[in-house]
Design an enzyme around this catalytic site. Structure first.
Site, PDB file in Angstrom:
ATOM      1  N   SER A 125       5.534  -1.444   5.857  1.00 44.83           N
ATOM      2  CA  SER A 125       6.356  -2.478   5.246  1.00 44.83           C
ATOM      3  C   SER A 125       6.892  -3.429   6.320  1.00 44.83           C
ATOM      4  CB  SER A 125       7.482  -1.832   4.422  1.00 44.83           C
ATOM      5  OG  SER A 125       8.076  -2.750   3.551  1.00 44.83           O
ATOM      6  N   HIS A 238       3.204  -0.378  -3.534  1.00 41.31           N
ATOM      7  CA  HIS A 238       3.767  -0.232  -2.190  1.00 41.31           C
ATOM      8  C   HIS A 238       3.815   1.229  -1.746  1.00 41.31           C
ATOM      9  CE1 HIS A 238       5.725  -2.039   1.222  1.00 41.31           C
ATOM     10  NE2 HIS A 238       6.828  -1.334   1.081  1.00 41.31           N
TER      11      HIS A 238
END
Length: 269
Positions: A125, A238
């Site tokens: 991320s 994600h």
């Protein structure tokens, strides 16, 4: 005050018996900052694994169970918390001055007595952009993996309306008012300096860090003729499901161990 020098090391509860952990305070750019060290309990000489977390402040903080996964695959893992977190000095930036905490963490790993000189950098991320910054700046990097990683800070500002207030506060404004600050935080502009093999892992359905980040990085690296491999997952977002996550961890650590760096001897010398 040498960057990467250990000041204190305190035992930290490990989630698995095969991995020992310590919380470390180390020097970075004149600050005492903290990170979590995970090592195989069995004595030996291992590759180094620099783990760069996502999020900011308490969001996305280093999880012992996560870095233990990588240590179990045969790595000495160090995960900086970044400055200003959990008692560390300074104020956390957002892929800004806190990049020095990453550079210093790499120096710390290189001096670790159980490390063989091979250094792998992993970013998840927000950590993806930090990993790329490290590969731009540091020599002797064996490989880099960015998983669901940010590659373009202006794109993050455009896409994540929920993060704009934080980004304006930390960076000093928007991309329109502070274009150079966003450019400085975007390693795509310096990607020609990346010398190590790069693996990009991304879920196509990701809405936290969109798939566009992966595509921009892939296109830039290929444009420059860099060694770039991509693993794209059409049905994942994600955060991957636990079993698939573990499978990708095993696969990517195998990929890391197969890399020869730039000169065929595991580093970029």
């Amino acid at each position: 005050m040498n960057d990467g020098v250990e000041l204190t090391r305190n035992p930290y509860p490990s989630p698995v018996a095969s991995v020992k952990m310590h919380e470390v305070i180390y020097w970075s750019d004149g600050l005492r900052v903290k990170g979590l060290l995970a090592e195989p309990a069995e004595e030996g000489i291992y590759d180094a694994f620099l783990y760069l977390r996502g999020g900011i402040k308490g969001v996305g903080m280093v999880r012992p169970s996560r870095i233990a996964q990588f240590a179990q695959q045969g790595f000495v893992v160090f995960a900086p918390y970044y400055r200003g977190n959990r008692g560390g000095e300074g104020n956390e930036d957002f892929a800004g001055e806190d990049r020095h905490d990453v550079f210093s963490a790499a120096a710390y790993l290189r001096d670790h007595p159980s490390v063989n000189g091979r250094l792998h950098i992993f970013g998840f991320s927000r950590g993806g952009v930090m990993a790329l910054q490290a590969a731009v700046e540091l020599e002797h990097v064996t490989s880099l993996v960015t998983w669901g990683g940010v590659s373009d800070m202006e794109l993050t500002y455009d896409e994540r309306k929920d993060m704009r207030r934080m980004m304006k506060r930390v960076i000093g404004g928007s991309p329109k008012t502070q274009p150079e600050s966003y450019k400085w935080r975007t390693p795509l502009y310096d990607a020609e300096r990346i010398q190590c093999p790069v693996l990009i892992i991304h879920g196509v359905l990701d809405t936290n860090v969109t798939f566009e980040h992966a595509l921009r990085l892939e296109n830039r690296l290929k444009e420059l003729g860099k060694h770039c491999e991509t693993w794209y997952y059409e049905h994942f977002d994600h955060n991957f499901p636990p079993l698939e996550n573990l499978g990708v961890v095993r696969k990517l650590t195998t990929w890391m161990k197969q890399q020869k760096g730039v000169n065929g001897h595991g580093d970029a010398s």
